[in-house]
Design an enzyme around this catalytic site. Structure first.
Site, PDB file in Angstrom:
ATOM      1  N   HIS A 223       0.406  -1.313   0.118  1.00  0.00           N
ATOM      2  CA  HIS A 223       0.142   0.091  -0.086  1.00  0.00           C
ATOM      3  C   HIS A 223       0.726   1.053  -0.127  1.00  0.00           C
ATOM      4  O   HIS A 223       0.307   2.549  -0.073  1.00  0.00           O
ATOM      5  CB  HIS A 223      -0.965   0.360   1.102  1.00  0.00           C
ATOM      6  CG  HIS A 223      -1.849  -1.118   1.034  1.00  0.00           C
ATOM      7  ND1 HIS A 223      -3.382  -0.016   0.552  1.00  0.00           N
ATOM      8  CD2 HIS A 223      -2.153  -2.026   1.177  1.00  0.00           C
ATOM      9  CE1 HIS A 223      -4.129  -1.153   0.443  1.00  0.00           C
ATOM     10  NE2 HIS A 223      -4.017  -2.392   0.546  1.00  0.00           N
ATOM     11  N   HIS A 274       7.232  -8.102   4.010  1.00  0.00           N
ATOM     12  CA  HIS A 274       5.813  -7.270   3.923  1.00  0.00           C
ATOM     13  C   HIS A 274       5.265  -8.451   2.957  1.00  0.00           C
ATOM     14  O   HIS A 274       3.747  -8.981   4.569  1.00  0.00           O
ATOM     15  CB  HIS A 274       5.396  -6.124   2.980  1.00  0.00           C
ATOM     16  CG  HIS A 274       4.054  -5.928   3.489  1.00  0.00           C
ATOM     17  ND1 HIS A 274       3.691  -4.781   4.059  1.00  0.00           N
ATOM     18  CD2 HIS A 274       3.012  -6.032   2.227  1.00  0.00           C
ATOM     19  CE1 HIS A 274       1.904  -5.083   4.164  1.00  0.00           C
ATOM     20  NE2 HIS A 274       1.572  -5.440   3.368  1.00  0.00           N
ATOM     21  N   HIS A 453       0.407  -8.659   5.327  1.00  0.00           N
ATOM     22  CA  HIS A 453      -0.135  -8.729   4.589  1.00  0.00           C
ATOM     23  C   HIS A 453      -0.953  -9.047   4.852  1.00  0.00           C
ATOM     24  O   HIS A 453      -2.352  -8.634   3.678  1.00  0.00           O
ATOM     25  CB  HIS A 453       1.040  -9.266   3.310  1.00  0.00           C
ATOM     26  CG  HIS A 453       0.685  -9.272   2.009  1.00  0.00           C
ATOM     27  ND1 HIS A 453      -0.091  -7.766   1.617  1.00  0.00           N
ATOM     28  CD2 HIS A 453       0.535  -9.577   1.171  1.00  0.00           C
ATOM     29  CE1 HIS A 453      -0.092  -8.082   0.026  1.00  0.00           C
ATOM     30  NE2 HIS A 453      -0.131  -9.176   0.189  1.00  0.00           N
ATOM     31  N   ASP A 630      -7.715  13.107 -12.745  1.00  0.00           N
ATOM     32  CA  ASP A 630      -7.634  14.051 -12.140  1.00  0.00           C
ATOM     33  C   ASP A 630      -5.989  14.242 -11.428  1.00  0.00           C
ATOM     34  O   ASP A 630      -5.989  14.065 -10.773  1.00  0.00           O
ATOM     35  CB  ASP A 630      -8.533  14.029 -11.025  1.00  0.00           C
ATOM     36  CG  ASP A 630      -8.230  15.511  -9.737  1.00  0.00           C
ATOM     37  OD1 ASP A 630      -7.596  16.894 -10.707  1.00  0.00           O
ATOM     38  OD2 ASP A 630      -8.531  15.546  -9.347  1.00  0.00           O
ATOM     39  N   GLU A 641      -7.588  18.505 -19.370  1.00  0.00           N
ATOM     40  CA  GLU A 641      -7.639  17.435 -18.490  1.00  0.00           C
ATOM     41  C   GLU A 641      -8.315  15.933 -19.475  1.00  0.00           C
ATOM     42  O   GLU A 641      -8.021  14.711 -19.712  1.00  0.00           O
ATOM     43  CB  GLU A 641      -7.517  16.618 -16.987  1.00  0.00           C
ATOM     44  CG  GLU A 641      -6.506  17.140 -16.234  1.00  0.00           C
ATOM     45  CD  GLU A 641      -6.737  17.653 -15.062  1.00  0.00           C
ATOM     46  OE1 GLU A 641      -6.125  17.480 -14.249  1.00  0.00           O
ATOM     47  OE2 GLU A 641      -7.986  17.772 -14.455  1.00  0.00           O
ATOM     48  N   GLU A 681     -21.015  14.572 -10.983  1.00  0.00           N
ATOM     49  CA  GLU A 681     -20.605  15.244 -12.484  1.00  0.00           C
ATOM     50  C   GLU A 681     -20.180  14.355 -13.020  1.00  0.00           C
ATOM     51  O   GLU A 681     -21.468  13.820 -13.811  1.00  0.00           O
ATOM     52  CB  GLU A 681     -20.183  17.183 -12.949  1.00  0.00           C
ATOM     53  CG  GLU A 681     -20.880  17.558 -12.382  1.00  0.00           C
ATOM     54  CD  GLU A 681     -20.239  18.787 -12.515  1.00  0.00           C
ATOM     55  OE1 GLU A 681     -20.828  20.180 -12.577  1.00  0.00           O
ATOM     56  OE2 GLU A 681     -18.409  18.990 -13.221  1.00  0.00           O
TER      57      GLU A 681
END
Length: 693
Positions: A223, A274, A453, A630, A641, A681
């Site tokens: 992560h 991990h 994990h 974005d 964009e 939107e």
């Protein structure tokens, strides 16, 4: 009296066994849904990566935009990053009452931070950026594998996943003490996502890292990855909390993450990673990898060398070189894609909308078949053979192998069976068996492995003949009462000593039955949402068993059909009493059952069930796509964009649209006419297109 005692004993054992069965089923539901979500994220990224690899920008402006959008974090050079994240130009207002930092940091600074966070105060963005800047400088000096010795401290404490749960970190420090010259800590990745206080955890850990650089060690988790953060809440939460400076903080954190060490060795005998290992794990190679190249491990798959050569020639203004005919023929056979039908007139918006959606869906399905490797692989395919197959097709073997090394140690899980195979459940890494563990331990003269994990009910779990230890430090991970957190302490004898805890006070007041019931209710609520999101596919699967079109199927067929659609690997026959009303003849009226599911999920706005189903099923992917587009993480998609992203899709799908047509499209989505598209939107446009269809 003896008969009574035996009767009570039998009753109690049966009661405990039933509770344990309910707990295991609940646990299975949570894990299956969690791993399916991770698999969706990897598939979504593979799809975008495929589009990227087959998109030829028509101008340097388009090339720069696409690079920034998909290679966020890597596009900044050293000087550019320093200038972009310039903290010295920020002023701290006199009204600010939170903690203040000055460098070099002292233990008092860490204590002040802990107290401030307990009081729900925030650290000013100037100090956050300054801290990240100093942390990055320190991490760049560290090797890929940190080395810790118990000779210099009484013991080493190893903590697992924290996932933004600051209360768990507070409790660990309360029980075990703060980091100090006599108390070393190893934090084994996954500091962020899912929890609401990810940034605070990073600030605390980085502060102690700078104060005690020899006693505090941080490993990278799966992560600590920009693409994963886009889906699981860290990016959105950080931008919302940090206001105008959030984009700078996020950019700096992305860069810090890629400099985190990959593993830790204690006394050259205990390896801490991990995720896990594979049968190709090579610690010598891990030591030499330039880890900062992998801002996102999900981006690890590199284009073929020939493609990169072409790009280089284009950038330098040179003409393309003719490729090998055999390669061209192979590439041509691979790229056979459905040709879209001729576009209807833009005047008929409904017909045009239907045509675009149908064309997009055809192309997406085709791309998924190409990029979703797991669907085309045989279940018997071993992990080593999969690696050799994917790596043998070009001169990128070294780069691909480096990526595989990092992917394996961040994403893999142990399994009880022998061997090593692709982890199709998570979508990344592998499953490794006891023989693989034994081989790695013998090769590097290790005693055992510590990994994280995976959430465990007791906070820790041994497997592979006690040679692999899983440690998980985020308590109440799925729901209050679902699991304990734990950490492990190792002294010079390297014998593990465990400490378990519950950070939530409510969990302490619940009985075992209450705790299981509460967690079970949450799990089935999530499962019903999952079922509702696949209503259309379920109806088709049910009709395959309902040959006479009676609207009824057997419970056995219901279980088989549900698994064929959801692929969660759950014991559906055991879960049936919680999901389906019992009937006298053992038959299920599946349409009324699906109507009941829809009633449970329908919002107050009375959106039609089929439409709501699509939104439920696609919301996570839509949100992730929105955040990818974005690129500046402003929470808004600018017209530029959107325009450049649509060029990416339309170019790949051979949809001929003029710039004016794209501008008309983006203006129609901008409902409030503010010149930007927000997520509501974006979602509304998706809803209206689906509704019109």
């Amino acid at each position: 009296a003896f008969k009574a005692a035996v009767l009570i004993q039998r009753w109690y054992r049966r009661h405990v066994a039933r509770l344990e069965m309910r707990r295991r089923c609940t646990w299975r539901i949570f894990q299956s849904i969690e791993y399916a979500c991770e698999q969706d994220q990897i598939k979504l990224h593979n799809f975008f990566s495929y589009l990227m690899d087959h998109f030829t920008p028509s101008s340097s402006k388009e090339r720069d935009f696409i690079s920034r959008m998909f290679i966020s974090g890597e596009s900044f050079k050293e000087a550019e990053l320093e200038k972009y994240c310039d903290y010295e130009s920020m002023e701290v207002p006199d009204s600010y009452t939170g903690p203040r930092l000055s460098f070099p940091l002292l233990p008092d600074h860490a204590t002040a931070l802990l107290e401030a966070f307990k009081q729900k105060q925030q650290l000013h963005a100037r100090y956050v950026l300054n801290l990240l800047h100093e942390t990055r400088k320190h991490l760049k000096q560290l090797p890929n594998i940190s080395h810790v010795s118990t000779c210099y401290s009484e013991e080493v404490t190893v903590c697992g996943d924290l996932h933004g749960q600051l209360d768990d970190l507070f409790l660990i420090f309360y029980k075990n003490g703060l980091p100090s010259p006599s108390k070393s800590y190893v934090f084994n990745g996954d500091f962020v996502d899912r929890g609401k206080q990810s940034l605070e955890i990073l600030i605390v850990l980085f502060t102690f890292l700078l104060i005690y650089p020899k006693e505090v060690h941080l490993n990278r988790g799966n992560h600590e990855d920009h693409m994963v953060n886009l889906r699981y809440g860290f990016c959105a939460g950080l931008i919302a909390m940090s206001g105008t400076h959030g984009k700078k903080i996020l950019k700096m954190i992305q860069n810090v993450f890629c400099w985190l060490p990959l593993a830790t060795l204690i006394d050259q005998k205990v390896l801490i990673i991990h995720g896990g290992i594979s049968d190709t794990t090579d610690l010598d190679m891990l030591e030499k990898i330039q880890r900062h190249k992998f801002t996102s491990v999900l981006r690890g798959k590199k284009r073929k060398e020939s493609n990169r050569d072409v790009e280089t020639q284009e950038i330098n203004g040179e003409s393309k070189v003719e490729a090998d005919p055999a390669e061209n023929k192979a590439a041509l056979s691979l790229s056979q894609q459905p040709r879209p039908t001729q576009a209807p007139s833009m005047a008929n918006r409904l017909e045009f909308s239907k045509w675009v959606r149908q064309t997009v869906q055809e192309q997406i399905d085709w791309c998924r078949r190409l990029v979703d490797i797991s669907e085309s692989e045989s279940e018997e395919l071993t992990y080593s053979s999969a690696v050799s197959l994917t790596d043998s097709d070009g001169p990128c073997w070294t780069c691909q192998e480096e990526w595989k090394q990092i992917l394996d140690i961040l994403w893999s899980d142990p399994m009880p069976q022998e061997g090593c195979r692709v982890n199709t459940v998570r979508g990344g890494g592998c499953y490794f068996g006891p023989d693989v563990t034994r081989k790695i331990l013998e090769k590097y003269n290790l005693q055992f492995l510590i990994r994280s994990h995976e959430c465990k009910q007791d906070g820790y779990e041994f497997c592979h003949n006690r040679k692999v230890l899983t440690i998980f430090s985020a308590s109440n991970y799925y729901e209050i009462g679902s699991n304990r957190g734990a950490y492990v302490k190792l002294g010079p004898d390297l014998v593990p000593h465990f400490v378990q805890y519950q950070a939530n006070k409510t969990a302490h007041t619940l009985t075992m039955t209450q705790r299981i019931s509460r967690v079970e209710e949450s799990a089935f609520r999530a499962l019903r949402e999952k079922l509702f999101a696949h209503t259309s596919a379920l109806i088709s699967a049910f009709k395959a068993y309902d040959t006479d079109n009676t609207g009824r199927i057997t419970m056995s067929n219901w279980a088989t059909a549900v698994e064929s659609v959801l692929h969660l690997g759950l014991p559906w026959r055991m879960l049936r009493p919680q999901l389906v009303r019992s009937t006298a003849d053992g038959m299920l009226e599946y349409k009324s059952w699906l109507d009941d599911l829809a009633m449970g999920q329908r919002s107050q706005e009375h959106i039609q069930s089929s439409l709501l189903e699509v939104i439920y099923r696609n919301r996570s992917n839509l949100e992730t796509i929105f955040r990818i587009i974005d690129r500046d993480h402003s929470g808004l998609i600018s017209f530029e964009e959107f325009h450049q992203t649509w060029k990416l899709f339309s170019s790949h799908m051979n949809i001929e649209l003029t710039d004016d047509s794209i501008n008309d499209l983006v203006r129609s989505i901008d409902f409030n006419k503010d010149g930007n598209i927000d997520f509501n939107e974006f979602l509304e446009a998706f809803r209206l297109v689906k509704q019109s269809q």
